[in-house]
Design a protein around this motif. Structure first.
Motif, PDB file in Angstrom:
ATOM      1  N   LEU A 199     -37.511  -3.418  26.828  1.00 19.66           N
ATOM      2  CA  LEU A 199     -38.619  -4.312  26.835  1.00 19.66           C
ATOM      3  C   LEU A 199     -39.393  -4.108  28.161  1.00 19.66           C
ATOM      4  CD1 LEU A 199     -38.181  -7.168  24.569  1.00 19.66           C
ATOM      5  CD2 LEU A 199     -39.589  -5.275  24.039  1.00 19.66           C
ATOM      6  N   GLU A 200     -38.610  -4.282  29.318  1.00 25.70           N
ATOM      7  CA  GLU A 200     -39.020  -4.405  30.580  1.00 25.70           C
ATOM      8  C   GLU A 200     -39.624  -2.881  30.820  1.00 25.70           C
ATOM      9  OE1 GLU A 200     -37.647  -5.002  35.378  1.00 25.70           O
ATOM     10  OE2 GLU A 200     -36.582  -5.713  33.682  1.00 25.70           O
ATOM     11  N   THR A 201     -38.842  -1.729  30.413  1.00 25.39           N
ATOM     12  CA  THR A 201     -39.280  -0.525  30.723  1.00 25.39           C
ATOM     13  C   THR A 201     -40.791  -0.292  30.131  1.00 25.39           C
ATOM     14  OG1 THR A 201     -37.175   0.456  30.725  1.00 25.39           O
ATOM     15  CG2 THR A 201     -38.765   1.917  30.163  1.00 25.39           C
ATOM     16  N   ILE A 202     -40.875  -0.664  28.842  1.00 28.92           N
ATOM     17  CA  ILE A 202     -42.240  -0.671  28.171  1.00 28.92           C
ATOM     18  C   ILE A 202     -43.110  -1.545  28.733  1.00 28.92           C
ATOM     19  CG2 ILE A 202     -43.389  -0.976  25.976  1.00 28.92           C
ATOM     20  CD1 ILE A 202     -40.733  -0.132  24.698  1.00 28.92           C
ATOM     21  N   ILE A 203     -42.992  -2.784  29.385  1.00 28.76           N
ATOM     22  CA  ILE A 203     -43.879  -3.781  29.631  1.00 28.76           C
ATOM     23  C   ILE A 203     -44.386  -3.189  30.980  1.00 28.76           C
ATOM     24  CG2 ILE A 203     -44.165  -6.030  30.716  1.00 28.76           C
ATOM     25  CD1 ILE A 203     -42.195  -6.941  28.370  1.00 28.76           C
ATOM     26  N   LEU A 204     -43.546  -3.056  31.964  1.00 28.98           N
ATOM     27  CA  LEU A 204     -43.901  -2.547  33.275  1.00 28.98           C
ATOM     28  C   LEU A 204     -44.434  -1.238  33.307  1.00 28.98           C
ATOM     29  CD1 LEU A 204     -41.218  -4.413  35.935  1.00 28.98           C
ATOM     30  CD2 LEU A 204     -43.344  -5.257  34.798  1.00 28.98           C
ATOM     31  N   GLY A 205     -43.632  -0.398  32.355  1.00 31.16           N
ATOM     32  CA  GLY A 205     -44.055   1.152  32.373  1.00 31.16           C
ATOM     33  C   GLY A 205     -45.708   1.166  32.051  1.00 31.16           C
ATOM     34  N   LEU A 206     -46.174   0.344  31.274  1.00 28.24           N
ATOM     35  CA  LEU A 206     -47.603   0.529  30.896  1.00 28.24           C
ATOM     36  C   LEU A 206     -48.617   0.509  32.096  1.00 28.24           C
ATOM     37  CD1 LEU A 206     -47.927  -2.124  27.798  1.00 28.24           C
ATOM     38  CD2 LEU A 206     -47.840   0.278  27.800  1.00 28.24           C
ATOM     39  N   GLY A 207     -48.353  -0.033  33.005  1.00 19.35           N
ATOM     40  CA  GLY A 207     -48.917   0.040  34.468  1.00 19.35           C
ATOM     41  C   GLY A 207     -49.000   1.326  34.982  1.00 19.35           C
ATOM     42  N   PHE A 208     -48.049   2.140  34.679  1.00 16.00           N
ATOM     43  CA  PHE A 208     -48.143   3.672  35.133  1.00 16.00           C
ATOM     44  C   PHE A 208     -49.199   4.395  34.238  1.00 16.00           C
ATOM     45  CE2 PHE A 208     -46.972   7.939  34.255  1.00 16.00           C
ATOM     46  CZ  PHE A 208     -46.532   8.433  35.554  1.00 16.00           C
ATOM     47  N   PHE A 209     -49.226   4.203  33.018  1.00 15.34           N
ATOM     48  CA  PHE A 209     -50.073   4.552  31.921  1.00 15.34           C
ATOM     49  C   PHE A 209     -51.767   4.392  32.176  1.00 15.34           C
ATOM     50  CE2 PHE A 209     -45.865   5.357  30.039  1.00 15.34           C
ATOM     51  CZ  PHE A 209     -45.932   7.006  29.879  1.00 15.34           C
ATOM     52  N   ILE A 210     -52.012   2.967  32.634  1.00 21.62           N
ATOM     53  CA  ILE A 210     -53.139   2.574  32.851  1.00 21.62           C
ATOM     54  C   ILE A 210     -53.892   3.503  33.905  1.00 21.62           C
ATOM     55  CG2 ILE A 210     -54.647   0.697  33.432  1.00 21.62           C
ATOM     56  CD1 ILE A 210     -52.531  -1.239  32.488  1.00 21.62           C
ATOM     57  N   GLY A 211     -53.231   3.750  34.692  1.00 20.47           N
ATOM     58  CA  GLY A 211     -53.728   4.504  36.000  1.00 20.47           C
ATOM     59  C   GLY A 211     -54.158   5.983  35.523  1.00 20.47           C
ATOM     60  N   ILE A 212     -53.338   6.677  34.702  1.00 20.99           N
ATOM     61  CA  ILE A 212     -53.418   7.771  33.977  1.00 20.99           C
ATOM     62  C   ILE A 212     -54.789   7.646  33.321  1.00 20.99           C
ATOM     63  CG2 ILE A 212     -52.689   9.699  32.419  1.00 20.99           C
ATOM     64  CD1 ILE A 212     -51.515   9.637  35.263  1.00 20.99           C
TER      65      ILE A 212
END
Length: 293
Positions: A187-200
């Motif tokens: 869940l943390e991988t998904i939650i914090l990982g969303l920040g990576f994709f927002i920039g993209i």
């Protein structure tokens, strides 16, 4: 009132400077390799398997130096928490969860890259390859967005009502080492990982941006989790407000504060770095042993 300067007027000198620079000897072979990739593989293969290969190669290549440092006695002086060395058991435990996370959690997320590029008509070809400075500016924009997302969501994951269910897993290692950068609950991988994709989603103008951004992000997060502080060999320290390994290492040591992923400005603004600087002051005053920092 000052007249607003348009974006083209700001970046025009970059175009002119680039025009008079000598030809990069790596440009031709890179162009040929890029064109060959597009000719021999589908967009889905490039976006999915290409991105996975970049991720895995950069991740473990970036982990390698600090992994080797543990076998070099003269590097011990740079270890932030020397009394908590890495062990084979810790590294194997970390590696097993990483493989699950990379292939069962992150790979399905990476698969969505192809559909994203198709929906927004993001190019793959050489003719639309952006200039190096364009990629650099967009990567910086991605870093600012990701750092902001990470700061507030990371802080939220430390809420005592949910901490033990999700983020506690990442804190199993009080003295982090490179591989622990992505050692986290799914869940943390998904939650914090969303920040990576927002920039993209905000800045993408070519598939190369995804690979440039994932490379910089991995190098940065592995650096701050490395457990070693070697500032004069680290180019990231040339950037103002860069957090660095000592800043984030304290987060693992102390469990609270220093929530930013890349930069220190949100921690400074909300004073969530106060315990870190108080601790550093005690070290300087000799009230805390340097071997524990």
């Amino acid at each position: 009132m000052m007249n607003a300067t348009s974006i083209p007027e700001i970046i025009a000198p970059l175009y002119l400077a680039n025009e008079y620079l000598p030809e990069n000897p790596l440009k031709a072979p890179f162009r040929d390799a890029w064109n060959s990739m597009n000719e021999n593989y589908t967009k889905f293969q490039i976006a999915t398997w290409g991105s996975l290969i970049v991720h895995e190669f950069v991740y473990f290549a970036a982990c390698l130096p600090a992994f080797l440092f543990q076998f070099m006695p003269f590097m011990r002086r740079f270890k932030i928490q020397p009394d908590r060395p890495e062990t084979f058991d810790k590294q194997w435990k970390c590696f097993k969860l990483l493989m699950f996370s990379h292939f069962c959690i992150q790979l399905p997320m990476i698969t969505g890259t192809y559909y994203f590029t198709e929906f927004f008509n993001i190019p793959y070809d050489w003719d639309h390859m952006p200039a190096w400075w364009d990629i650099g500016l967009r990567v910086f924009g991605c870093a600012v967005i990701e750092d902001t997302w990470h700061y507030f969501l990371h802080w939220a994951l430390h809420d005592r009502r949910i901490y033990k269910y999700i983020h506690k897993l990442h804190h199993n290692f009080q003295a982090p080492f490179g591989m622990t950068a992505e050692y986290a609950h799914p869940l943390e991988t998904i939650i914090l990982g969303l920040g990576f994709f927002i920039g993209i989603m905000t800045f993408a103008n070519h598939i190369i941006l995804l690979w440039a951004w994932v490379t910089i992000r991995l190098l940065e997060t592995i650096d701050v989790h490395s457990g070693y502080d070697i500032p004069y060999l680290n180019i990231f320290h040339l950037f103002p407000f860069y957090a660095g390994s000592r800043f984030h290492d304290f987060h693992h040591y102390n469990f609270t504060g220093n929530y930013g992923s890349t930069f220190t400005w949100w921690d400074k603004l909300f004073k969530t770095d106060s315990q870190f600087y108080e601790y550093q002051a005690k070290v300087q005053a000799g009230k805390v042993s340097k071997k524990d920092t």
